[in-house]
Design a protein around this motif. Structure first.
Motif, PDB file in Angstrom:
ATOM      1  N   LYS A 183       0.652  -0.899  -0.031  1.00  7.00           N
ATOM      2  CA  LYS A 183      -0.189   0.208   0.239  1.00  7.00           C
ATOM      3  C   LYS A 183       1.046   1.416   0.099  1.00  7.00           C
ATOM      4  N   ILE A 184       0.550   2.175  -0.811  1.00  7.89           N
ATOM      5  CA  ILE A 184       1.336   3.563  -0.933  1.00  7.89           C
ATOM      6  C   ILE A 184       1.061   4.387   0.568  1.00  7.89           C
ATOM      7  N   GLN A 185       1.656   5.070   0.840  1.00 10.90           N
ATOM      8  CA  GLN A 185       1.065   5.682   2.228  1.00 10.90           C
ATOM      9  C   GLN A 185       1.199   6.984   1.604  1.00 10.90           C
ATOM     10  N   ASN A 186      -0.261   7.443   2.732  1.00  6.01           N
ATOM     11  CA  ASN A 186      -0.304   9.197   3.003  1.00  6.01           C
ATOM     12  C   ASN A 186      -0.593   9.839   0.405  1.00  6.01           C
ATOM     13  N   PHE A 187      -1.165   8.513  -0.030  1.00  8.27           N
ATOM     14  CA  PHE A 187      -0.718   9.472  -1.126  1.00  8.27           C
ATOM     15  C   PHE A 187      -2.279  10.438  -1.326  1.00  8.27           C
ATOM     16  N   GLU A 188      -2.711  10.384  -0.496  1.00  7.58           N
ATOM     17  CA  GLU A 188      -4.364  11.225  -0.102  1.00  7.58           C
ATOM     18  C   GLU A 188      -3.822  12.976  -0.170  1.00  7.58           C
ATOM     19  N   ARG A 189      -1.829  12.973  -0.003  1.00 10.52           N
ATOM     20  CA  ARG A 189      -1.808  14.276   0.089  1.00 10.52           C
ATOM     21  C   ARG A 189      -1.351  14.722  -1.177  1.00 10.52           C
ATOM     22  N   VAL A 190      -0.666  14.100  -2.408  1.00  6.32           N
ATOM     23  CA  VAL A 190      -0.016  13.666  -3.160  1.00  6.32           C
ATOM     24  C   VAL A 190      -1.431  14.082  -4.063  1.00  6.32           C
ATOM     25  N   ASN A 191      -2.309  13.580  -4.058  1.00  5.22           N
ATOM     26  CA  ASN A 191      -3.574  14.410  -4.738  1.00  5.22           C
ATOM     27  C   ASN A 191      -3.699  15.759  -4.184  1.00  5.22           C
ATOM     28  N   GLN A 192      -4.306  16.771  -2.964  1.00 11.03           N
ATOM     29  CA  GLN A 192      -4.638  17.854  -3.047  1.00 11.03           C
ATOM     30  C   GLN A 192      -2.887  18.226  -3.264  1.00 11.03           C
ATOM     31  N   ALA A 193      -1.979  18.101  -3.468  1.00 10.93           N
ATOM     32  CA  ALA A 193      -1.044  18.616  -3.500  1.00 10.93           C
ATOM     33  C   ALA A 193      -0.492  19.090  -5.223  1.00 10.93           C
ATOM     34  N   LEU A 194      -0.808  17.500  -6.116  1.00 11.68           N
ATOM     35  CA  LEU A 194      -0.568  17.653  -7.201  1.00 11.68           C
ATOM     36  C   LEU A 194      -1.867  17.844  -7.844  1.00 11.68           C
ATOM     37  N   GLY A 195      -3.024  17.687  -7.627  1.00 11.33           N
ATOM     38  CA  GLY A 195      -3.968  17.527  -8.345  1.00 11.33           C
ATOM     39  C   GLY A 195      -4.211  15.819  -8.896  1.00 11.33           C
TER      40      GLY A 195
END
Length: 511
Positions: free
Chosen positions: A106-118
């Protein structure tokens, strides 16, 4: 082109034709007009055919292979859960007595990548990570090949979102899955560059063994996921499922579900422990501590549920409730002209909440409390997960005017240079150093060094766990500013704090 010109000429000569037909018998006129209509219809048909030949033919575009789409993830292109299920069933039929392992990544904390990059850029990151995982396991012979495309084989299934699965043959190497998992966790997560931005990520794994932990793919996935969650909650190194985790996890989930409702059901109570200025013996502050009056388990202390609440994402609403109670008490103290601060512990998850500063500012304005009366205490470990974001949040809180304190000072591992950058004004020396201060020269030397270091960095020092007058005297000699512990008071109900402060001021108790 000639056909087009002919039609144009026919239509343009219509007025002249009409003049020539004037005075002719009606029969000839009707016959001629019918012939003209037929001629025009023929030319229109020819034009349609020629125009159609000039347009791109849709049939030439290759249609999407529906069977491919149904068996592959649309973001990564890797085999999806349906294809994994098919290959799993084929493997089980041909390896009925063989052991294997399901490895979940599982990739951890990927929601932050979504928020930061779209969303679109985040999908590019997800695609690259998926390709990295698959490339990293090409040489692992124990892995089931889910699909072969030319020289490249797909050994990783993408379950959707940020979850990936590998099927590991354990017939020759019993712990092959564990070894592959450790290698992937350490080697795959290298920063990715997207539009000049470096994207950091981590992989976490969970493992379930076949047939020991289940014979259905869905059960194995659930249990591997449970093993991964337990590893995160307990900070253990083992990522392998154990049957005890089912009841253990259900108990935890049940407790956290109850905690979500405990605030509205008024099961949570706040206690407070005063902090005393060692030189003047005045009450200068108090630290609030939460207690849970559980209807079945009885009184639960912070150690029994706070860490779990932080791990499972329940801590922030709890912190918000504590902050409001603390600010309400500060307003009550101000009305009674009692000048005293209140300290509240915040966690690493609290520091990552973008709305923390705004909500706190509204809270202080609502109760007309000065920000400087509130102290926020945090442990050094709260700064480790995302140090840059934590530092930004601390700076925002300091700009708001609240006081910041570093709890358990002396037990962390941050460099002095990093500590100097923190916008904190006080540190709390851990009670493990204080408790035996009067019995051990070693403890005295260590505590003295910690206090000297803090003072050299212009931090005010608060000592926790003071229980004997001798310890208090040693701390005063070392230059410690404040003390907290059973010598002054055990934690008691927050509602009683204003009255306790008055009584302390009247008595000026000495020990």
């Amino acid at each position: 082109m000639r056909s087009v010109l002919s039609v144009v000429l026919l239509t343009s000569s219509a007025p002249a034709l009409a003049q020539s037909l004037a005075g002719q018998p009606l029969f000839y006129i009707v016959l001629l007009l019918a012939a003209l209509v037929l001629l025009l219809a023929g030319w229109v048909l020819v034009l349609k055919k020629r125009l159609a030949r000039q347009q791109p033919v849709e049939e030439e575009a290759k249609p999407q292979d529906l069977s491919f789409l149904s068996l592959h993830d649309d973001t990564s292109g890797l085999p999806n859960k349906l294809q994994l299920q098919q290959q799993f069933e084929l493997w089980c039929r041909s390896h009925s007595n063989q052991k294997a392992s399901l490895l979940l990544l599982k990739i951890q904390n990927f929601e932050r990548v979504n928020q930061a990059l779209g969303h679109q850029n985040a999908n590019l990151v997800l695609l690259q990570i998926a390709q990295r995982i698959n490339a990293a396991v090409q040489q692992d012979q124990e892995l089931l090949v889910l699909e072969q495309q030319g020289k490249q084989s797909s050994k990783v299934a993408h379950l959707g979102g940020v979850d990936f699965v590998l099927w590991v043959d354990a017939s020759t190497r019993q712990h092959a899955a564990e070894q592959i998992a450790r290698r992937l966790e350490h080697k795959v997560p290298e920063a990715l560059l997207i539009h000049g931005c470096a994207v950091e990520y981590q992989l976490k794994s969970g493992i379930a063994h076949y047939p020991q932990h289940g014979v259905l793919l869905s059960d194995l996935i659930d249990r591997a996921h449970l093993a991964m969650q337990n590893r995160q909650w307990t900070q253990t190194s083992s990522q392998v499922f154990h049957p005890d985790l089912i009841s253990y996890n259900n108990e935890k989930l049940g407790l956290m579900a109850e905690l979500r409702h405990a605030i509205s059901q008024q099961q949570l109570k706040l206690h407070i422990q005063p902090q005393i200025a060692l030189s003047s013996r005045q009450v200068v502050a108090g630290e609030v501590l939460v207690r849970w009056h559980h209807p079945r388990r009885g009184l639960l202390g912070p150690a029994e549920f706070l860490e779990l609440a932080e791990q499972m994402g329940v801590i922030y609403p709890l912190t918000q409730w504590v902050l409001e109670k603390a600010v309400m008490t500060l307003a009550e103290l101000a009305q009674q002209e009692i000048h005293c601060k209140i300290a509240v512990n915040i966690s690493s998850k609290d520091l990552l909440q973008d709305e923390l500063v705004d909500s706190l500012e509204l809270l202080l304005k609502k109760y007309k409390v000065k920000p400087s009366q509130l102290v926020l205490e945090l442990k050094e470990s709260a700064l480790v997960a995302e140090p840059d974001k934590a530092m930004r949040m601390l700076n925002h809180l300091a700009q708001l005017g609240v006081e910041l304190a570093l709890d358990d000072f002396g037990t962390g591992f941050s460099s002095l240079a990093y500590l100097r950058e923190l916008p904190i004004s006080q540190v709390k020396v851990d009670c493990s150093f204080i408790f035996d201060l009067h019995r051990s020269d070693t403890h005295t030397a260590i505590t003295g060094a910690i206090i000297d270091m803090a003072k050299n960095m212009n931090f005010m020092v608060v000592a926790e766990g003071i229980e004997q007058p001798e310890v208090e005297q040693k701390l005063i000699a070392m230059g410690c500013a404040r003390g907290q512990g059973f010598l002054y008071a055990k934690p008691f109900a927050l509602d009683a704090f204003p009255e306790w402060v008055k009584q302390w001021s009247y008595s000026k108790a000495t020990y």
